[in-house]
Scaffold this active site. Structure first.
Site, PDB file in Angstrom:
ATOM      1  N   LEU A  29    -129.635  20.786  47.380  1.00  0.00           N
ATOM      2  CA  LEU A  29    -128.804  21.630  46.514  1.00  0.00           C
ATOM      3  C   LEU A  29    -129.577  22.869  46.090  1.00  0.00           C
ATOM      4  CD1 LEU A  29    -127.231  18.700  44.564  1.00  0.00           C
ATOM      5  CD2 LEU A  29    -125.998  20.343  45.962  1.00  0.00           C
ATOM      6  N   ASP A 122    -132.069  16.086  44.153  1.00  0.00           N
ATOM      7  CA  ASP A 122    -131.099  17.001  44.771  1.00  0.00           C
ATOM      8  C   ASP A 122    -131.174  17.064  46.287  1.00  0.00           C
ATOM      9  OD1 ASP A 122    -133.378  18.596  45.182  1.00  0.00           O
ATOM     10  OD2 ASP A 122    -132.251  20.439  44.825  1.00  0.00           O
ATOM     11  N   GLU A 123    -131.838  16.110  46.910  1.00  0.00           N
ATOM     12  CA  GLU A 123    -131.890  16.110  48.373  1.00  0.00           C
ATOM     13  C   GLU A 123    -131.326  14.797  48.909  1.00  0.00           C
ATOM     14  OE1 GLU A 123    -135.663  17.384  50.138  1.00  0.00           O
ATOM     15  OE2 GLU A 123    -136.187  18.212  48.180  1.00  0.00           O
TER      16      GLU A 123
HETATM   17  P1  TTP Z   1    -136.021  21.811  44.339  1.00  0.00           P
HETATM   18  O1  TTP Z   1    -134.987  21.414  45.340  1.00  0.00           O
HETATM   19  O2  TTP Z   1    -137.426  21.932  44.787  1.00  0.00           O
HETATM   20  O3  TTP Z   1    -135.637  23.215  43.703  1.00  0.00           O
HETATM   21  P2  TTP Z   1    -134.227  23.840  43.378  1.00  0.00           P
HETATM   22  O4  TTP Z   1    -133.096  22.978  43.804  1.00  0.00           O
HETATM   23  O5  TTP Z   1    -134.208  24.230  41.944  1.00  0.00           O
HETATM   24  O6  TTP Z   1    -134.251  25.187  44.210  1.00  0.00           O
HETATM   25  P3  TTP Z   1    -133.985  25.399  45.765  1.00  0.00           P
HETATM   26  O7  TTP Z   1    -132.744  26.253  45.849  1.00  0.00           O
HETATM   27  O8  TTP Z   1    -135.190  26.121  46.253  1.00  0.00           O
HETATM   28  O9  TTP Z   1    -133.796  24.072  46.424  1.00  0.00           O
HETATM   29  O10 TTP Z   1    -136.013  20.808  43.125  1.00  0.00           O
HETATM   30  C1  TTP Z   1    -134.791  20.288  42.581  1.00  0.00           C
HETATM   31  C2  TTP Z   1    -134.840  20.269  41.060  1.00  0.00           C
HETATM   32  O11 TTP Z   1    -135.925  19.475  40.608  1.00  0.00           O
HETATM   33  C3  TTP Z   1    -135.045  21.622  40.453  1.00  0.00           C
HETATM   34  O12 TTP Z   1    -133.806  22.266  40.172  1.00  0.00           O
HETATM   35  C4  TTP Z   1    -135.816  21.349  39.210  1.00  0.00           C
HETATM   36  C5  TTP Z   1    -136.506  20.032  39.451  1.00  0.00           C
HETATM   37  N1  TTP Z   1    -137.958  20.202  39.629  1.00  0.00           N
HETATM   38  C6  TTP Z   1    -138.796  19.959  38.549  1.00  0.00           C
HETATM   39  O13 TTP Z   1    -138.331  19.618  37.468  1.00  0.00           O
HETATM   40  N2  TTP Z   1    -140.145  20.088  38.712  1.00  0.00           N
HETATM   41  C7  TTP Z   1    -140.692  20.462  39.883  1.00  0.00           C
HETATM   42  O14 TTP Z   1    -141.906  20.551  39.985  1.00  0.00           O
HETATM   43  C8  TTP Z   1    -139.821  20.742  41.004  1.00  0.00           C
HETATM   44  C9  TTP Z   1    -140.381  21.189  42.331  1.00  0.00           C
HETATM   45  C10 TTP Z   1    -138.468  20.597  40.832  1.00  0.00           C
HETATM   46 MG    MG Z   2    -132.940  22.161  45.748  1.00  0.00          MG
END
Ligand code: TTP
Ligand code: MG
Length: 575
Positions: A29, A122-123
């Site tokens: 996401l 979110d994956e």
């Molecule tokens: P990610 O998928 O790494 O980041 P994202 O979804 O915000 O952005 P992207 O569009 O690049 O995928 O991580 C998912 C969520 O996890 C992110 O929204 C916030 C949380 N998170 C943390 O709280 N601490 C962390 O160190 C990371 C990497 C993510």
């Molecule tokens: Mg993400």
């Protein structure tokens, strides 16, 4: 396998590809926490938004990223780059967990084989090999532009129309030219093409719930995840490497490869005799260096020298060639364990510990009601308030074990000395049955559990009261006992049936239940399996032992807590 681990001369043999008859989708996401907050406050969609946890940004939306703001950036730095940045608090993870569950349920409902695996919040990986194989048989090669993708074996009308002449979304390599005339009807390209249309359809369904995503489509988890990273946000990439994924992987920094951690990179640098920084060290550098072979990697990384497990050299070697035989794990309808933790700046009084435990345990009981009772609401709005009243419904599973973990407080000056978990101690006991009584308020159950069970556990973990300085408390329930029809008088089957009905009302097929003993499927002995969790830390900021991100020292605590979510859905509290 055609490699001889004991023979260094075998090092130049190309490893055999395995598992490339699969079609794997990886969804990630976009700026997840930010999207959750935006959906609850739509006016924030057009402004730069950062989600704050302590003094860093857990994430930020793409409007903010245009100003140079990045994930895990310090608030001060982010504000300097983007003075208009709006900050929202991201300490309470409940709303993110709820959305995560909702998205996961949606994707799960489209799976036929039940292979739907979450990575973090979110994956999601989906193995859609069977759905694609079924649809391959339906393709009318004389009228590709008017194809129909069937989503149900039972109901041929459930599906969507699509144009099977082209792959949906981006492809890699971008200049891929297909030789359709000669590729036959069961080509890898056609299967990936079908996967790309399914991925697009699923992304649209998620957008119906308000969430955009990136997706990678390939033949294994490693490649699907890396492909999805190519075009973000709100996009998808199909890796059409019908011959070899090597050209795709070669330019990537080694640190981008899931399964290759900081320890491996450090060791590799010594093998390559290079001082390149982590971004300069590419897969190509490592793969083509004459010093690198499965044998040399094994000697370097396994056993007494490297501390890695047997076979690690070969695993890393396969990764460098894009080979990952690891399966997408079967979906779970209940988590393996549920844990809640909080961090403190040193609790020195027993009364503080008791209060902390009551707070954590109350949250844990509420979380158990959400995750383990069968009355879940399939149409919950994207952000739903945490339940506050006594739970309803029947237990889908009851954990048998209660575990308390504590860790001493580490002051920021010690963070580079100690790992996040340094000094963690745990003790488990049987979980008293009264916690499953749905007629008692969670607060009352929590008080009783803390007084009768958790405080005694705490005393045995921390016998010396004069030295009390607690930095972390974690309460976890585990060892799930899934309800059986016989012991529940038919309740559990009725529960699953109801769940199916709810799914059917939404017009989607319910995934098959994972077989009993699903742990076996995770513990696969497949010799090309990639370890998706890696270990190591590093200087220059700290390299996360799990994901490989280099993070500023002050963010270690928050980052570590975030990772707890990967394993067993451990939820940190704010504070
Ligand atoms: P990610 O998928 O790494 O980041 P994202 O979804 O915000 O952005 P992207 O569009 O690049 O995928 O991580 C998912 C969520 O996890 C992110 O929204 C916030 C949380 N998170 C943390 O709280 N601490 C962390 O160190 C990371 C990497 C993510
Ligand atoms: Mg993400």
């Amino acid at each position: 396998m055609d490699m001889d681990m004991d023979n260094p001369d075998s090092k130049r043999k190309a490893p055999r590809r395995k598992g490339d008859d699969r079609v794997i989708l990886h969804f990630d996401l976009d700026c997840f926490y930010a999207q959750c907050i935006e959906n609850a406050n739509p006016h924030l969609k057009s402004v730069p938004l950062g989600i704050k946890q302590k003094s860093i940004l857990a994430t930020c939306n793409y409007v903010a990223r245009k100003h140079g703001v990045k994930k895990l950036m310090g608030i001060q730095e982010a504000k300097r780059l983007c003075p208009d940045l709006v900050l929202a608090d991201g300490e309470d993870l409940s709303p993110f967990r709820d959305v995560s569950k909702q998205i996961y349920s949606l994707l799960k409902s489209y799976s036929w084989n039940g292979r739907v695996e979450r990575l973090g919040l979110d994956e999601v990986f989906l193995d859609v090999t069977d759905v694609v194989a079924y649809n391959l048989g339906l393709v009318n090669h004389h009228c590709l532009e008017e194809s129909w993708f069937c989503l149900s074996r039972e109901d041929p009308e459930r599906g969507f129309a699509f144009d099977a002449r082209e792959v949906k979304g981006c492809v890699w390599p971008p200049d891929f030219v297909s030789d359709r005339e000669n590729e036959g009807t069961d080509s890898l390209r056609l299967r990936l093409l079908l996967g790309s249309h399914l991925a697009f359809y699923l992304r649209q369904q998620m957008e119906g719930l308000g969430y955009t995503s990136a997706c990678g489509i390939s033949t294994n988890k490693l490649l699907a995840k890396l492909a999805g990273d190519r075009n973000k946000p709100r996009n998808q990439t199909t890796l059409l490497s019908s011959h070899s994924p090597v050209p795709f992987l070669d330019p990537l920094p080694l640190r981008k490869i899931p399964g290759i951690g900081g320890k491996t990179i450090t060791a590799m640098k010594s093998l390559l005799k290079t001082d390149d920084d982590d971004d300069g060290l590419t897969v190509h550098n490592a793969r083509t260096n004459p010093a690198v072979s499965p044998f040399a990697l094994e000697r370097l990384l396994a056993g007494s020298g490297g501390g890695g497990e047997k076979g690690i050299g070969r695993k890393v070697w396969l990764l460098l060639h894009g080979i990952d035989g690891s399966e997408v794990k079967p979906a779970r309808d209940v988590p393996r364990q549920i844990g809640i933790e909080d961090t403190y700046r040193g609790l020195t009084q027993l009364s503080q510990v008791r209060a902390g435990l009551v707070q954590i345990t109350t949250s844990l009981l509420r979380r158990m009601h959400v995750d383990l009772l069968d009355d879940f609401d399939a149409v919950t709005p994207p952000i739903s308030p945490a339940p506050t009243s006594v739970g309803k419904g029947r237990w889908l599973a009851q954990p048998k074990t209660l575990r308390l973990t504590t860790r001493p407080y580490h002051s920021p000056s010690e963070w580079d000395k100690f790992e996040y978990n340094h000094g963690r101690v745990s003790k488990s006991v049987a979980l008293p049955r009264f916690v499953f009584d749905l007629n008692i308020e969670p607060e009352s159950i929590a008080e009783r559990l803390v007084e009768g069970t958790l405080m005694p556990l705490f005393h045995s973990l921390n016998p010396d009261k004069s030295k009390l300085c607690i930095g972390l408390l974690n309460v976890c329930v585990t060892n799930m006992d899934r309800a059986k029809e016989s012991s529940r008088g038919g309740d559990i089957m009725a529960a699953f049936q109801r769940q199916r009905e709810v799914e059917e009302i939404r017009g989607v097929a319910f995934a098959d239940e994972p077989p009993d003993g699903e742990e076996k499927a995770e513990d696969t002995s497949d010799d090309t399996e990639v370890e998706w969790v890696e270990e190591e830390d590093e200087q220059d900021g700290v390299r996360c032992r799990l994901c490989g991100c280099v993070i500023p020292v002050f963010a270690v605590e928050a980052h570590g807590r975030w990772h707890e979510l990967d394993e067993g859905w451990v939820e940190p509290q704010g504070g």
